[in-house]
Write an enzyme that holds these catalytic residues in place. Structure first.
Site, PDB file in Angstrom:
ATOM      1  N   HIS A 108      17.589   9.284  10.345  1.00  0.00           N
ATOM      2  CA  HIS A 108      17.015   8.165   9.856  1.00  0.00           C
ATOM      3  C   HIS A 108      17.505   7.025   9.317  1.00  0.00           C
ATOM      4  O   HIS A 108      18.978   7.184   8.888  1.00  0.00           O
ATOM      5  CB  HIS A 108      15.346   8.119   9.707  1.00  0.00           C
ATOM      6  CG  HIS A 108      14.468   6.689   9.334  1.00  0.00           C
ATOM      7  ND1 HIS A 108      15.234   6.542   7.211  1.00  0.00           N
ATOM      8  CD2 HIS A 108      14.320   6.009   9.510  1.00  0.00           C
ATOM      9  CE1 HIS A 108      14.131   5.296   7.500  1.00  0.00           C
ATOM     10  NE2 HIS A 108      13.695   5.441   8.430  1.00  0.00           N
ATOM     11  N   VAL A 111      17.163  -1.268   7.590  1.00  0.00           N
ATOM     12  CA  VAL A 111      17.771  -2.321   7.287  1.00  0.00           C
ATOM     13  C   VAL A 111      17.341  -3.276   7.212  1.00  0.00           C
ATOM     14  O   VAL A 111      16.980  -3.249   8.014  1.00  0.00           O
ATOM     15  CB  VAL A 111      19.410  -2.463   6.957  1.00  0.00           C
ATOM     16  CG1 VAL A 111      20.055  -0.802   6.470  1.00  0.00           C
ATOM     17  CG2 VAL A 111      19.653  -2.318   8.227  1.00  0.00           C
ATOM     18  N   HIS A 177       2.112  17.389   0.416  1.00  0.00           N
ATOM     19  CA  HIS A 177       1.070  18.620   0.860  1.00  0.00           C
ATOM     20  C   HIS A 177       2.127  19.159   0.896  1.00  0.00           C
ATOM     21  O   HIS A 177       1.126  20.977   1.088  1.00  0.00           O
ATOM     22  CB  HIS A 177       0.416  17.952   1.552  1.00  0.00           C
ATOM     23  CG  HIS A 177       1.437  17.063   2.756  1.00  0.00           C
ATOM     24  ND1 HIS A 177       2.170  16.788   3.339  1.00  0.00           N
ATOM     25  CD2 HIS A 177       1.029  18.545   4.323  1.00  0.00           C
ATOM     26  CE1 HIS A 177       2.162  16.608   4.242  1.00  0.00           C
ATOM     27  NE2 HIS A 177       1.878  17.554   4.902  1.00  0.00           N
ATOM     28  N   GLY A 260      -0.059  -6.157  12.341  1.00  0.00           N
ATOM     29  CA  GLY A 260      -0.170  -6.592  13.496  1.00  0.00           C
ATOM     30  C   GLY A 260       0.801  -5.685  14.431  1.00  0.00           C
ATOM     31  O   GLY A 260       0.758  -6.103  15.613  1.00  0.00           O
ATOM     32  N   GLY A 261       1.881  -5.328  13.828  1.00  0.00           N
ATOM     33  CA  GLY A 261       2.967  -5.034  14.825  1.00  0.00           C
ATOM     34  C   GLY A 261       3.064  -4.780  16.197  1.00  0.00           C
ATOM     35  O   GLY A 261       1.728  -3.963  16.232  1.00  0.00           O
ATOM     36  N   ARG A 262       3.761  -4.457  16.842  1.00  0.00           N
ATOM     37  CA  ARG A 262       3.330  -4.015  18.271  1.00  0.00           C
ATOM     38  C   ARG A 262       3.963  -1.773  18.011  1.00  0.00           C
ATOM     39  O   ARG A 262       4.591  -1.388  17.477  1.00  0.00           O
ATOM     40  CB  ARG A 262       4.934  -4.243  18.841  1.00  0.00           C
ATOM     41  CG  ARG A 262       4.996  -3.480  20.745  1.00  0.00           C
ATOM     42  CD  ARG A 262       6.092  -4.077  21.375  1.00  0.00           C
ATOM     43  NE  ARG A 262       5.940  -4.147  23.141  1.00  0.00           N
ATOM     44  CZ  ARG A 262       6.561  -2.660  23.396  1.00  0.00           C
ATOM     45  NH1 ARG A 262       7.592  -2.600  22.213  1.00  0.00           N
ATOM     46  NH2 ARG A 262       6.968  -2.610  24.271  1.00  0.00           N
TER      47      ARG A 262
END
Length: 304
Positions: A108, A111, A177, A260-262
């Site tokens: 992963h 930036v 957890h 509200g991103g895609r």
């Protein structure tokens, strides 16, 4: 370069996306990334690139986005009330690569630049990002190489930078957890504005450019390693930890959904196939147990 030059940052990020996709495609003989351009109703958009069903990579997503809005979501302002009621711009590249072979780690990287603005006041800006490695059957030489590359990216900016951001990565990618790290770490930083804009941007570029240098040699070294059903099943089980972290703790996922991103682009980080097992424990002395006993605990991988 002006104090805050978001256009130059965007140009770098889009070029970085191109470079990373080309490098990953260089070891993938059968499929290429498919590109999806999208726009956001509240402002901005991006281009998402996804590779799936390959011989080397089961699924990988490399996303560029530049979004704008009138108010930052709660995930961004909870610890920084001075950001409330400011317009914002956020530009970044984020990616997650899920290989087929259990001996090739998941990786992963991210930036990004945030700019929060208010009429009549100076903009508030900061950079963030990093990269981390999630092996299933780790090789210590690979982990050391990954961290050596991370340290090299940080060295021009001060001897204390790698230790600080390595520690931050260990602490951030920690599943409370489960009482274990997500993987073997790397670098993580946020709210970076301790230097001037040009220096902070230079550091962002150093980290972004180091990702492929760190990851691709490991892929090439391990992608032809023979494996069977036992290794595949363990990989699918451990992928569940990736899902748990991204949906419970990851700031980027929370920010994207709250702003509200895609959704398709935000959740491209999730693995395509994953298993959960009730109260599963590795057999003592097994290769699977070695992951838990040695590699899922924060530690110093590099000698001074």
């Amino acid at each position: 370069m002006s104090d805050v030059d978001i256009e130059q940052v965007k140009s770098y990020l889009m070029n970085l996306q191109d470079q990373i996709c080309s490098a990953l495609e260089s070891v993938e003989p059968t499929v290429c990334f498919e590109e999806d351009h999208w726009t956001r109703d509240a402002g901005g958009g991006g281009r998402t690139r996804v590779l799936s069903g390959g011989e080397v990579f089961e699924q990988g997503g490399v996303n560029f986005s530049h979004v704008t809005g009138n108010n930052l979501p709660a995930s961004a302002t909870a610890a920084r009330p001075e950001l409330a009621n400011r317009q914002f711009q956020a530009a970044g590249v984020s990616l997650v690569i899920h290989p087929n072979n259990p001996y090739v780690p998941t990786s992963h990287a991210n930036v990004r630049l945030f700019v929060a603005e208010k009429p009549g006041e100076a903009p508030i800006w900061w950079f963030g990002g990093g990269f981390d490695l999630t092996p299933y059957y780790p090789f210590e030489e690979d982990v050391i190489y990954w961290h050596e590359t991370a340290r090299k990216a940080c060295e021009p900016f001060g001897a204390d930078v790698y230790p600080r951001f390595k520690k931050w990565c260990d602490e951030y990618f920690y599943l409370k957890h489960r009482a274990e790290t997500r993987g073997v770490g790397g670098l993580f930083f946020d709210d970076l504005n301790e230097w001037d804009f040009a220096t902070c941007f230079g550091f962002l570029q150093s980290v972004g450019n180091a990702y492929i240098e760190a990851y691709l040699p490991i892929v090439k070294k391990r992608m032809d390693t023979a494996f069977g059903n036992a290794e595949r099943n363990f990989q699918l089980y451990r992928r569940g930890r990736y899902v748990e972290f991204n949906l419970v703790f990851d700031r980027g996922t929370l920010f994207g959904l709250q702003s509200g991103g895609r959704t398709e682009s935000i959740l491209m980080s999730l693995p395509p196939v994953v298993n959960w097992k009730y109260n599963w424990q590795p057999e003592a002395g097994s290769a699977e147990a070695k992951l838990y006993d040695r590699y899922l605990k924060p530690q110093e991988w590099l000698s001074s």
